[in-house]
Structures are given as structure tokens and as C-alpha cells.
Design a protein around this motif. Structure first.
Motif, PDB file in Angstrom:
ATOM      1  N   GLY A 114      48.101  39.010  88.123  1.00 15.77           N
ATOM      2  CA  GLY A 114      49.028  39.764  87.287  1.00 15.77           C
ATOM      3  C   GLY A 114      50.460  39.280  87.363  1.00 15.77           C
ATOM      4  O   GLY A 114      51.369  39.957  86.904  1.00 15.77           O
ATOM      5  N   THR A 115      50.710  38.109  87.932  1.00 14.18           N
ATOM      6  CA  THR A 115      52.061  37.587  88.033  1.00 14.18           C
ATOM      7  C   THR A 115      52.321  36.482  87.018  1.00 14.18           C
ATOM      8  O   THR A 115      53.269  35.720  87.158  1.00 14.18           O
ATOM      9  N   ALA A 116      51.496  36.383  85.995  1.00 10.98           N
ATOM     10  CA  ALA A 116      51.674  35.352  84.978  1.00 10.98           C
ATOM     11  C   ALA A 116      52.914  35.660  84.149  1.00 10.98           C
ATOM     12  O   ALA A 116      53.220  36.816  83.866  1.00 10.98           O
ATOM     13  N   ARG A 117      53.634  34.600  83.765  1.00 11.15           N
ATOM     14  CA  ARG A 117      54.833  34.765  82.953  1.00 11.15           C
ATOM     15  C   ARG A 117      54.505  34.448  81.492  1.00 11.15           C
ATOM     16  O   ARG A 117      53.708  33.571  81.207  1.00 11.15           O
ATOM     17  N   VAL A 118      55.162  35.162  80.600  1.00 13.42           N
ATOM     18  CA  VAL A 118      55.001  34.915  79.172  1.00 13.42           C
ATOM     19  C   VAL A 118      56.191  34.068  78.730  1.00 13.42           C
ATOM     20  O   VAL A 118      57.340  34.414  78.973  1.00 13.42           O
ATOM     21  N   LEU A 119      55.910  32.958  78.065  1.00 17.39           N
ATOM     22  CA  LEU A 119      56.973  32.084  77.589  1.00 17.39           C
ATOM     23  C   LEU A 119      57.485  32.550  76.245  1.00 17.39           C
ATOM     24  O   LEU A 119      56.735  33.047  75.412  1.00 17.39           O
ATOM     25  N   ASP A 120      58.753  32.356  76.013  1.00 16.10           N
ATOM     26  CA  ASP A 120      59.383  32.714  74.749  1.00 16.10           C
ATOM     27  C   ASP A 120      59.178  31.570  73.768  1.00 16.10           C
ATOM     28  O   ASP A 120      60.020  30.701  73.621  1.00 16.10           O
ATOM     29  N   THR A 121      58.034  31.548  73.091  1.00 20.08           N
ATOM     30  CA  THR A 121      57.735  30.444  72.182  1.00 20.08           C
ATOM     31  C   THR A 121      58.513  30.557  70.880  1.00 20.08           C
ATOM     32  O   THR A 121      58.816  29.552  70.258  1.00 20.08           O
ATOM     33  N   VAL A 122      58.870  31.768  70.459  1.00 19.02           N
ATOM     34  CA  VAL A 122      59.626  31.922  69.217  1.00 19.02           C
ATOM     35  C   VAL A 122      61.002  31.299  69.378  1.00 19.02           C
ATOM     36  O   VAL A 122      61.486  30.582  68.521  1.00 19.02           O
ATOM     37  N   GLY A 123      61.639  31.536  70.490  1.00 17.55           N
ATOM     38  CA  GLY A 123      62.953  30.947  70.740  1.00 17.55           C
ATOM     39  C   GLY A 123      62.891  29.432  70.799  1.00 17.55           C
ATOM     40  O   GLY A 123      63.808  28.748  70.349  1.00 17.55           O
ATOM     41  N   ARG A 124      61.825  28.889  71.317  1.00 19.24           N
ATOM     42  CA  ARG A 124      61.678  27.443  71.387  1.00 19.24           C
ATOM     43  C   ARG A 124      61.537  26.839  69.995  1.00 19.24           C
ATOM     44  O   ARG A 124      62.108  25.799  69.698  1.00 19.24           O
ATOM     45  N   VAL A 125      60.763  27.492  69.127  1.00 14.57           N
ATOM     46  CA  VAL A 125      60.576  26.988  67.771  1.00 14.57           C
ATOM     47  C   VAL A 125      61.897  27.035  67.014  1.00 14.57           C
ATOM     48  O   VAL A 125      62.280  26.077  66.335  1.00 14.57           O
ATOM     49  N   GLU A 126      62.617  28.139  67.125  1.00 12.75           N
ATOM     50  CA  GLU A 126      63.909  28.256  66.435  1.00 12.75           C
ATOM     51  C   GLU A 126      64.898  27.219  66.938  1.00 12.75           C
ATOM     52  O   GLU A 126      65.635  26.609  66.162  1.00 12.75           O
ATOM     53  N   ARG A 127      64.934  26.965  68.217  1.00 18.72           N
ATOM     54  CA  ARG A 127      65.831  25.969  68.781  1.00 18.72           C
ATOM     55  C   ARG A 127      65.453  24.565  68.284  1.00 18.72           C
ATOM     56  O   ARG A 127      66.322  23.764  67.941  1.00 18.72           O
ATOM     57  N   PHE A 128      64.157  24.283  68.197  1.00 19.18           N
ATOM     58  CA  PHE A 128      63.705  22.991  67.676  1.00 19.18           C
ATOM     59  C   PHE A 128      64.121  22.820  66.220  1.00 19.18           C
ATOM     60  O   PHE A 128      64.610  21.761  65.816  1.00 19.18           O
ATOM     61  N   GLU A 129      63.944  23.876  65.414  1.00 16.54           N
ATOM     62  CA  GLU A 129      64.305  23.797  63.997  1.00 16.54           C
ATOM     63  C   GLU A 129      65.812  23.650  63.812  1.00 16.54           C
ATOM     64  O   GLU A 129      66.275  22.951  62.913  1.00 16.54           O
ATOM     65  N   ARG A 130      66.614  24.306  64.630  1.00 14.67           N
ATOM     66  CA  ARG A 130      68.065  24.147  64.568  1.00 14.67           C
ATOM     67  C   ARG A 130      68.470  22.728  64.926  1.00 14.67           C
ATOM     68  O   ARG A 130      69.340  22.133  64.303  1.00 14.67           O
ATOM     69  N   ARG A 131      67.831  22.177  65.929  1.00 12.80           N
ATOM     70  CA  ARG A 131      68.198  20.856  66.416  1.00 12.80           C
ATOM     71  C   ARG A 131      67.751  19.747  65.471  1.00 12.80           C
ATOM     72  O   ARG A 131      68.503  18.817  65.187  1.00 12.80           O
ATOM     73  N   TYR A 132      66.526  19.818  64.985  1.00 13.53           N
ATOM     74  CA  TYR A 132      65.966  18.724  64.196  1.00 13.53           C
ATOM     75  C   TYR A 132      65.735  19.077  62.730  1.00 13.53           C
ATOM     76  O   TYR A 132      65.256  18.255  61.962  1.00 13.53           O
ATOM     77  N   GLY A 133      66.012  20.274  62.332  1.00 19.47           N
ATOM     78  CA  GLY A 133      65.812  20.682  60.953  1.00 19.47           C
ATOM     79  C   GLY A 133      64.378  21.079  60.696  1.00 19.47           C
ATOM     80  O   GLY A 133      63.456  20.776  61.451  1.00 19.47           O
ATOM     81  N   ARG A 134      64.201  21.777  59.611  1.00 22.73           N
ATOM     82  CA  ARG A 134      62.849  22.238  59.262  1.00 22.73           C
ATOM     83  C   ARG A 134      62.104  21.083  58.611  1.00 22.73           C
ATOM     84  O   ARG A 134      62.645  20.395  57.746  1.00 22.73           O
ATOM     85  N   GLY A 135      60.863  20.860  59.011  1.00 20.91           N
ATOM     86  CA  GLY A 135      60.068  19.775  58.464  1.00 20.91           C
ATOM     87  C   GLY A 135      59.702  20.028  57.003  1.00 20.91           C
ATOM     88  O   GLY A 135      59.570  21.176  56.565  1.00 20.91           O
ATOM     89  N   GLU A 136      59.549  18.970  56.229  1.00 21.90           N
ATOM     90  CA  GLU A 136      59.150  19.116  54.850  1.00 21.90           C
ATOM     91  C   GLU A 136      57.651  19.344  54.756  1.00 21.90           C
ATOM     92  O   GLU A 136      56.886  18.839  55.560  1.00 21.90           O
ATOM     93  N   ALA A 137      57.227  20.096  53.737  1.00 20.93           N
ATOM     94  CA  ALA A 137      55.789  20.341  53.537  1.00 20.93           C
ATOM     95  C   ALA A 137      55.132  19.060  53.085  1.00 20.93           C
ATOM     96  O   ALA A 137      55.674  18.311  52.276  1.00 20.93           O
ATOM     97  N   ARG A 138      53.952  18.802  53.517  1.00 23.42           N
ATOM     98  CA  ARG A 138      53.235  17.574  53.139  1.00 23.42           C
ATOM     99  C   ARG A 138      52.381  17.794  51.949  1.00 23.42           C
ATOM    100  O   ARG A 138      51.811  18.689  51.624  1.00 23.42           O
TER     101      ARG A 138
END
Length: 84
Positions: free
Chosen positions: A60-84
Motif C-alpha cells: 500500500g505504499t505505491a506512489r501515483v505519478l502525475d501523468t497529466v502534468g507530464r503530458v502538459e509539460r511535454f506539449e508546452r516544451r515541444y508543441g502539440r504534434g500534428e495529426a497524421r
């Protein structure tokens, strides 16, 4: 099934080094070290790094990662990818 091709099962004690918990079971493993169990019988011992007694998911000591914050930070840094 051909005779003599299956490995021999024998009693073995597995010890979790992180939780300092030992449990006897049957296995095909062999060990260099032995331990005298509570019943007075000597068994080979195998050390394991992690088991259900020390794994974060089971304790019960597992940590939950903030994946939403990571995605937003990636999109801010590198921009949103274009649809293929």
C-alpha cells in the motif's frame, strides 16, 4: 511424458531480505546456504530481493505519478504534434 526429464521438486525456504520474512515452499531451485526451520529440519535457502511482503503494490505504499502534468509539460516544451 518421458521419464527423467522433469527437474526434482524439493522443499526450499525463500527469504525476503527487505522484509526479513522467510517461507518454506517446494521448488526446483537449489541453494548454497541452508537454514534450520522451526520444525528442526534443515532446508536449502534462496534469498529474494522483493516479495509480496515488501512490494509497494502489496504493502500500500505505491506512489501515483502525475501523468497529466507530464503530458502538459511535454506539449508546452515541444508543441502539440500534428495529426497524421
Amino acid at each position: 511424458m518421458k521419464p527423467g526429464i522433469r527437474p526434482a521438486h524439493r522443499p526450499v525456504v525463500f527469504r525476503d531480505k527487505a522484509a526479513d520474512l522467510a517461507s518454506p515452499t517446494r521448488s526446483t531451485m537449489t541453494g548454497d546456504r541452508t537454514v534450520t526451520w522451526e520444525d528442526g529440519t534443515t532446508y536449502p535457502m534462496a534469498d529474494v530481493e522483493i516479495s509480496s511482503a515488501s512490494h509497494p503494490f502489496h504493502t500500500g505504499t505505491a506512489r501515483v505519478l502525475d501523468t497529466v502534468g507530464r503530458v502538459e509539460r511535454f506539449e508546452r516544451r515541444y508543441g502539440r504534434g500534428e495529426a497524421r
